[in-house]
Design a protein around this motif. Structure first.
Motif, PDB file in Angstrom:
ATOM      1  N   GLU A  10      -9.582  -8.678  -3.279  1.00 11.54           N
ATOM      2  CA  GLU A  10      -9.980  -8.381  -1.895  1.00 11.54           C
ATOM      3  C   GLU A  10      -9.247  -9.283  -0.915  1.00 11.54           C
ATOM      4  OE1 GLU A  10     -14.216  -8.955  -2.135  1.00 11.54           O
ATOM      5  OE2 GLU A  10     -14.572  -6.790  -2.148  1.00 11.54           O
ATOM      6  N   GLU A  11      -9.139 -10.550  -1.256  1.00 10.62           N
ATOM      7  CA  GLU A  11      -8.439 -11.495  -0.387  1.00 10.62           C
ATOM      8  C   GLU A  11      -6.993 -11.062  -0.158  1.00 10.62           C
ATOM      9  OE1 GLU A  11      -6.995 -16.175  -0.398  1.00 10.62           O
ATOM     10  OE2 GLU A  11      -8.336 -15.474  -1.979  1.00 10.62           O
ATOM     11  N   VAL A  12      -6.314 -10.700  -1.228  1.00 10.53           N
ATOM     12  CA  VAL A  12      -4.913 -10.295  -1.123  1.00 10.53           C
ATOM     13  C   VAL A  12      -4.777  -9.006  -0.311  1.00 10.53           C
ATOM     14  CG1 VAL A  12      -2.904  -9.545  -2.474  1.00 10.53           C
ATOM     15  CG2 VAL A  12      -4.245 -11.497  -3.229  1.00 10.53           C
ATOM     16  N   VAL A  13      -5.669  -8.059  -0.536  1.00 10.05           N
ATOM     17  CA  VAL A  13      -5.634  -6.807   0.226  1.00 10.05           C
ATOM     18  C   VAL A  13      -5.906  -7.072   1.705  1.00 10.05           C
ATOM     19  CG1 VAL A  13      -6.772  -4.559   0.561  1.00 10.05           C
ATOM     20  CG2 VAL A  13      -6.192  -5.333  -1.744  1.00 10.05           C
ATOM     21  N   LEU A  14      -6.873  -7.911   1.990  1.00  6.56           N
ATOM     22  CA  LEU A  14      -7.201  -8.248   3.377  1.00  6.56           C
ATOM     23  C   LEU A  14      -6.029  -8.955   4.061  1.00  6.56           C
ATOM     24  CD1 LEU A  14      -9.691  -7.742   5.105  1.00  6.56           C
ATOM     25  CD2 LEU A  14     -10.557  -9.970   4.425  1.00  6.56           C
ATOM     26  N   LEU A  15      -5.364  -9.838   3.336  1.00  6.67           N
ATOM     27  CA  LEU A  15      -4.176 -10.495   3.884  1.00  6.67           C
ATOM     28  C   LEU A  15      -3.068  -9.486   4.166  1.00  6.67           C
ATOM     29  CD1 LEU A  15      -4.128 -13.716   1.691  1.00  6.67           C
ATOM     30  CD2 LEU A  15      -4.366 -13.631   4.187  1.00  6.67           C
ATOM     31  N   ALA A  16      -2.907  -8.508   3.287  1.00  6.89           N
ATOM     32  CA  ALA A  16      -1.887  -7.473   3.503  1.00  6.89           C
ATOM     33  C   ALA A  16      -2.202  -6.676   4.767  1.00  6.89           C
ATOM     34  CB  ALA A  16      -1.805  -6.544   2.290  1.00  6.89           C
ATOM     35  N   VAL A  17      -3.459  -6.367   4.996  1.00  4.55           N
ATOM     36  CA  VAL A  17      -3.848  -5.650   6.219  1.00  4.55           C
ATOM     37  C   VAL A  17      -3.510  -6.504   7.436  1.00  4.55           C
ATOM     38  CG1 VAL A  17      -5.757  -4.632   7.532  1.00  4.55           C
ATOM     39  CG2 VAL A  17      -5.644  -4.302   5.055  1.00  4.55           C
ATOM     40  N   LYS A  21      -0.887  -4.962  10.137  1.00  2.16           N
ATOM     41  CA  LYS A  21      -1.572  -4.628  11.388  1.00  2.16           C
ATOM     42  C   LYS A  21      -1.082  -3.333  12.055  1.00  2.16           C
ATOM     43  CE  LYS A  21       1.087  -8.049  13.719  1.00  2.16           C
ATOM     44  NZ  LYS A  21       1.479  -9.267  13.441  1.00  2.16           N
ATOM     45  N   GLY A  22      -2.002  -2.668  12.674  1.00  2.00           N
ATOM     46  CA  GLY A  22      -1.670  -1.469  13.432  1.00  2.00           C
ATOM     47  C   GLY A  22      -1.365  -0.253  12.592  1.00  2.00           C
ATOM     48  N   GLU A  23      -0.399   0.519  13.024  1.00  5.20           N
ATOM     49  CA  GLU A  23      -0.133   1.822  12.429  1.00  5.20           C
ATOM     50  C   GLU A  23       0.469   1.769  11.030  1.00  5.20           C
ATOM     51  OE1 GLU A  23       1.465   4.896  14.770  1.00  5.20           O
ATOM     52  OE2 GLU A  23       0.393   4.281  16.556  1.00  5.20           O
ATOM     53  N   LEU A  24       0.853   0.609  10.557  1.00  7.55           N
ATOM     54  CA  LEU A  24       1.378   0.512   9.194  1.00  7.55           C
ATOM     55  C   LEU A  24       0.297   0.194   8.174  1.00  7.55           C
ATOM     56  CD1 LEU A  24       4.701  -1.448   9.755  1.00  7.55           C
ATOM     57  CD2 LEU A  24       4.406   0.987   9.330  1.00  7.55           C
ATOM     58  N   ALA A  25      -0.886  -0.188   8.622  1.00  9.96           N
ATOM     59  CA  ALA A  25      -1.937  -0.634   7.713  1.00  9.96           C
ATOM     60  C   ALA A  25      -2.745   0.537   7.171  1.00  9.96           C
ATOM     61  CB  ALA A  25      -2.832  -1.662   8.382  1.00  9.96           C
ATOM     62  N   TYR A  26      -2.113   1.353   6.344  1.00 12.96           N
ATOM     63  CA  TYR A  26      -2.821   2.414   5.626  1.00 12.96           C
ATOM     64  C   TYR A  26      -2.591   2.189   4.137  1.00 12.96           C
ATOM     65  CZ  TYR A  26       1.747   4.808   5.633  1.00 12.96           C
ATOM     66  OH  TYR A  26       3.069   5.125   5.482  1.00 12.96           O
ATOM     67  N   ALA A  27      -3.373   2.830   3.315  1.00 11.46           N
ATOM     68  CA  ALA A  27      -3.480   2.486   1.895  1.00 11.46           C
ATOM     69  C   ALA A  27      -2.146   2.337   1.173  1.00 11.46           C
ATOM     70  CB  ALA A  27      -4.367   3.500   1.180  1.00 11.46           C
ATOM     71  N   ASN A  28      -1.252   3.282   1.307  1.00  8.10           N
ATOM     72  CA  ASN A  28      -0.006   3.213   0.552  1.00  8.10           C
ATOM     73  C   ASN A  28       0.866   2.038   0.996  1.00  8.10           C
ATOM     74  OD1 ASN A  28       1.517   4.320  -1.604  1.00  8.10           O
ATOM     75  ND2 ASN A  28       2.967   5.143  -0.107  1.00  8.10           N
ATOM     76  N   GLU A  29       0.931   1.769   2.280  1.00  2.30           N
ATOM     77  CA  GLU A  29       1.709   0.624   2.772  1.00  2.30           C
ATOM     78  C   GLU A  29       1.050  -0.691   2.373  1.00  2.30           C
ATOM     79  OE1 GLU A  29       4.801   0.459   4.174  1.00  2.30           O
ATOM     80  OE2 GLU A  29       4.840   2.593   3.674  1.00  2.30           O
ATOM     81  N   ILE A  30      -0.276  -0.713   2.364  1.00  2.00           N
ATOM     82  CA  ILE A  30      -1.004  -1.905   1.924  1.00  2.00           C
ATOM     83  C   ILE A  30      -0.693  -2.175   0.459  1.00  2.00           C
ATOM     84  CG2 ILE A  30      -3.316  -2.863   1.502  1.00  2.00           C
ATOM     85  CD1 ILE A  30      -4.180  -1.166   4.047  1.00  2.00           C
ATOM     86  N   ARG A  31      -0.693  -1.123  -0.362  1.00  2.09           N
ATOM     87  CA  ARG A  31      -0.350  -1.258  -1.781  1.00  2.09           C
ATOM     88  C   ARG A  31       1.041  -1.851  -1.943  1.00  2.09           C
ATOM     89  NH1 ARG A  31       2.805   1.447  -5.059  1.00  2.09           N
ATOM     90  NH2 ARG A  31       3.073   3.117  -3.547  1.00  2.09           N
ATOM     91  N   LYS A  32       2.008  -1.341  -1.192  1.00  2.00           N
ATOM     92  CA  LYS A  32       3.387  -1.853  -1.274  1.00  2.00           C
ATOM     93  C   LYS A  32       3.452  -3.327  -0.908  1.00  2.00           C
ATOM     94  CE  LYS A  32       5.572   2.573  -0.145  1.00  2.00           C
ATOM     95  NZ  LYS A  32       6.318   3.292   0.905  1.00  2.00           N
ATOM     96  N   GLU A  33       2.719  -3.713   0.128  1.00  2.00           N
ATOM     97  CA  GLU A  33       2.721  -5.115   0.565  1.00  2.00           C
ATOM     98  C   GLU A  33       2.098  -6.020  -0.497  1.00  2.00           C
ATOM     99  OE1 GLU A  33       3.948  -7.882   3.421  1.00  2.00           O
ATOM    100  OE2 GLU A  33       4.310  -5.733   3.392  1.00  2.00           O
TER     101      GLU A  33
END
Length: 113
Positions: A10-17, A21-33
């Motif tokens: 959760e920490e890593v996912v939250l950091l990725a968000v 930030k903004g229009e890039l923070a959707y599931a697939n981009e979060i996964r890539k990050e």
């Protein structure tokens, strides 16, 4: 108080968000990050589970974007970190740093601090 702590994933996912930030923070981009920073392969459903769980805890807010022809009429859900989520990240950072200050350098074998 149950539900106020972050697990490692959760920490890593939250950091990725936070990073996206903004229009890039959707599931697939979060996964890539997350994959980029952890050098691990992550299942998209694991990302979705973590995002929705953290939204229920109040760590994330989300909104649906307009449907697009490119996605076959499906809408993306964008996430952003709430104040509660950012506060939770700051607390995790504080706890980790307080522990790292106590780790004797002589105890670390082959690693660097």
């Amino acid at each position: 108080m149950k539900g106020s702590f972050l697990g490692e994933f959760e920490e890593v996912v939250l950091l990725a968000v936070c990073v996206l930030k903004g229009e890039l923070a959707y599931a697939n981009e979060i996964r890539k990050e997350v994959e980029k920073h952890t050098a691990r392969t992550i299942n998209l459903s694991a990302i979705h589970s973590a995002l929705y769980r953290m939204e229920r805890k109040g760590f994330l807010d989300s909104q649906l974007a307009e449907a697009s022809p490119r996605r076959g009429g499906k809408r993306k859900r964008y996430f952003e970190v709430s104040k509660k989520g950012f506060d939770a990240l700051c607390e995790v950072k504080r706890i980790r740093e307080s522990f790292w200050k106590l780790v004797p350098v002589s105890q670390v074998k082959g690693g660097t601090l």
